[in-house]
Design a protein around this motif. Structure first.
Motif, PDB file in Angstrom:
ATOM      1  N   GLN A 210      62.174 116.958  32.461  1.00 53.01           N
ATOM      2  CA  GLN A 210      62.364 117.303  31.056  1.00 53.01           C
ATOM      3  C   GLN A 210      63.485 116.453  30.474  1.00 53.01           C
ATOM      4  O   GLN A 210      64.647 116.600  30.844  1.00 53.01           O
ATOM      5  CB  GLN A 210      62.707 118.787  30.897  1.00 53.01           C
ATOM      6  N   VAL A 211      63.145 115.567  29.558  1.00 55.72           N
ATOM      7  CA  VAL A 211      64.122 114.682  28.938  1.00 55.72           C
ATOM      8  C   VAL A 211      64.907 115.470  27.891  1.00 55.72           C
ATOM      9  O   VAL A 211      64.328 116.204  27.085  1.00 55.72           O
ATOM     10  CB  VAL A 211      63.431 113.465  28.286  1.00 55.72           C
ATOM     11  N   ARG A 250      54.848 114.734  23.103  1.00 50.95           N
ATOM     12  CA  ARG A 250      54.752 116.076  22.511  1.00 50.95           C
ATOM     13  C   ARG A 250      55.756 117.030  23.141  1.00 50.95           C
ATOM     14  O   ARG A 250      56.424 117.802  22.451  1.00 50.95           O
ATOM     15  CB  ARG A 250      53.333 116.617  22.664  1.00 50.95           C
ATOM     16  N   THR A 251      55.867 117.000  24.469  1.00 49.91           N
ATOM     17  CA  THR A 251      56.802 117.881  25.169  1.00 49.91           C
ATOM     18  C   THR A 251      58.100 117.173  25.544  1.00 49.91           C
ATOM     19  O   THR A 251      59.005 117.800  26.084  1.00 49.91           O
ATOM     20  CB  THR A 251      56.152 118.440  26.450  1.00 49.91           C
ATOM     21  N   ILE A 256      56.091 112.110  36.795  1.00 44.69           N
ATOM     22  CA  ILE A 256      56.396 111.096  37.811  1.00 44.69           C
ATOM     23  C   ILE A 256      55.552 111.361  39.049  1.00 44.69           C
ATOM     24  O   ILE A 256      55.579 112.468  39.608  1.00 44.69           O
ATOM     25  CB  ILE A 256      57.895 111.125  38.195  1.00 44.69           C
ATOM     26  N   THR A 257      54.791 110.369  39.490  1.00 43.48           N
ATOM     27  CA  THR A 257      53.990 110.492  40.706  1.00 43.48           C
ATOM     28  C   THR A 257      54.330 109.352  41.650  1.00 43.48           C
ATOM     29  O   THR A 257      54.605 108.222  41.224  1.00 43.48           O
ATOM     30  CB  THR A 257      52.483 110.461  40.395  1.00 43.48           C
ATOM     31  N   ALA A 270      66.445 108.637  35.900  1.00 50.68           N
ATOM     32  CA  ALA A 270      66.249 109.393  34.667  1.00 50.68           C
ATOM     33  C   ALA A 270      67.510 110.186  34.315  1.00 50.68           C
ATOM     34  O   ALA A 270      67.941 110.210  33.159  1.00 50.68           O
ATOM     35  CB  ALA A 270      65.056 110.331  34.811  1.00 50.68           C
ATOM     36  N   GLU A 271      68.110 110.816  35.307  1.00 50.41           N
ATOM     37  CA  GLU A 271      69.314 111.608  35.068  1.00 50.41           C
ATOM     38  C   GLU A 271      70.481 110.722  34.640  1.00 50.41           C
ATOM     39  O   GLU A 271      71.325 111.134  33.834  1.00 50.41           O
ATOM     40  CB  GLU A 271      69.673 112.387  36.328  1.00 50.41           C
ATOM     41  N   ALA A 272      70.528 109.488  35.186  1.00 50.11           N
ATOM     42  CA  ALA A 272      71.610 108.575  34.829  1.00 50.11           C
ATOM     43  C   ALA A 272      71.449 108.032  33.413  1.00 50.11           C
ATOM     44  O   ALA A 272      72.432 107.778  32.714  1.00 50.11           O
ATOM     45  CB  ALA A 272      71.661 107.415  35.821  1.00 50.11           C
ATOM     46  N   LEU A 273      70.202 107.874  32.980  1.00 50.41           N
ATOM     47  CA  LEU A 273      69.931 107.293  31.666  1.00 50.41           C
ATOM     48  C   LEU A 273      69.801 108.341  30.568  1.00 50.41           C
ATOM     49  O   LEU A 273      70.056 108.058  29.399  1.00 50.41           O
ATOM     50  CB  LEU A 273      68.647 106.457  31.718  1.00 50.41           C
TER      51      LEU A 273
END
Length: 333
Positions: A210-211, A250-251, A256-257, A270-273
């Motif tokens: 979740q961004v 949308r969400t 990620i796969t 992702a967490e760093a960015l």
């Protein structure tokens, strides 16, 4: 009054009293070229009917819509000039946001705007067509026949991505097929997901991220660029499973796969960015420890990309002070 005039007036009276149609626009085509540039000057909250009227008048499209369209508003920010032919995709996009769709009316040459509680009512089959050649806002029913993955598993994975309300899916278990009805833009994402997970050999794992602070599409691009820059220095892939990252605007999520290691690496990136760029400055004073040493330790503890983007520091050697500009989460650490 002759008979012809009487019939004409009667017809006009009947159309005017019809309760199901609130507004009908039938403007002649504009004389300007399709490539003409135009500037949109719209209020902050513009009713959908205003955009429909604009498309009708500028493009000469005959549109029928109901009173409900006047009650629905959207925000359209267009500070720059835009090609006139982009008006139709704009209308289709804002209608999609509010759960409406532009479809062919019963009368030839007319368009109708209707509420899309179920896209099945307006969707068509795309058998034999490439989804890339279909307009993103067109409702399509597509069958995905799987070789190595069960349709039940695929159905579970795509549920968070389906347009709500309107989209749906159902299983044809005997044919190992999942049938999905959604907008073409969403079906393209599902098609990419199918290509990723429906493979022989080790099955990839799937996780959602979740961004929080940036747009999912922008974050996906950043992660892909970082991983691509690392590729030449990487060793041979640990398996036949490839990493795939899909953004859902949308969400505002990332799907990620990949292998365990690939997914964890992508989530770490992702967490760093994905951080707030609201940096706070704090001054830390030390009595027994060298401030420069603390600075080095903090940089070693943080992810390198986090240091590069979010950690700004300077050391005052005379007073043994460490001045740090960083998000609140880093200051807490």
């Amino acid at each position: 009054m002759n008979k012809s005039t009487h019939l004409l007036l009667t017809a006009i009276a009947l159309v005017s009293s019809c309760p199901s149609v609130t507004s009908i626009h039938a403007q002649p085509p504009a004389d300007a070229q399709a490539s003409e540039m135009m500037q949109l000057n719209l209020p902050d909250a513009v009713p959908l009917s205003v955009i429909a009227d604009l498309v009708s008048e500028r493009l000469g499209v005959q549109i029928i819509y109901d009173q409900d369209l006047r009650q629905q508003s959207v925000v359209v920010k267009a500070p720059n000039s835009m090609p006139e032919q982009m008006l139709m995709p704009l209308l289709e996009s804002v209608l999609k946001i509010k759960g409406f769709a532009l479809v062919d009316a019963d009368a030839p040459g007319w368009k109708r705007i209707l509420k899309t509680d179920s896209l099945t009512d307006i969707a068509r089959s795309a058998l034999g067509e490439s989804l890339t050649n279909i307009a993103p806002t067109e409702a399509i029913t597509q069958a995905f026949t799987l070789k190595y993955t069960s349709p039940q598993r695929l159905d579970e994975l795509i549920k968070p991505f389906l347009t709500d309300p309107g989209a749906n899916s159902f299983l044809l278990s005997e044919q190992n097929t999942l049938v999905v009805t959604d907008y073409a833009s969403n079906l393209r994402r599902i098609e990419t997901l199918v290509e990723t997970i429906d493979v022989a050999g080790p099955k990839p794992i799937l996780e959602f991220y979740q961004v929080k602070y940036v747009e999912a599409g922008a974050l996906q691009t950043q992660i892909s660029q970082v991983l691509a820059a690392r590729a030449p220095a990487s060793s041979v892939s640990e398996s036949s499973v490839s990493l795939n990252i899909t953004a859902d605007s949308r969400t505002n999520q990332l799907l990620i796969t990949g292998t365990d290691r690939q997914v964890e690496d992508a989530k770490t990136l992702a967490e760093a960015l994905d951080v707030s760029l609201d940096l706070q400055s704090e001054v830390y004073g030390f009595q027994y420890v060298d401030a420069a040493r603390i600075d080095r330790l903090v940089k070693d503890l943080l992810y390198p990309l986090t240091v590069e983007r979010l950690y700004r520091s300077s050391v005052d050697e005379n007073d043994n002070l460490l001045i740090v500009s960083a998000p609140a989460s880093i200051h807490l650490r």
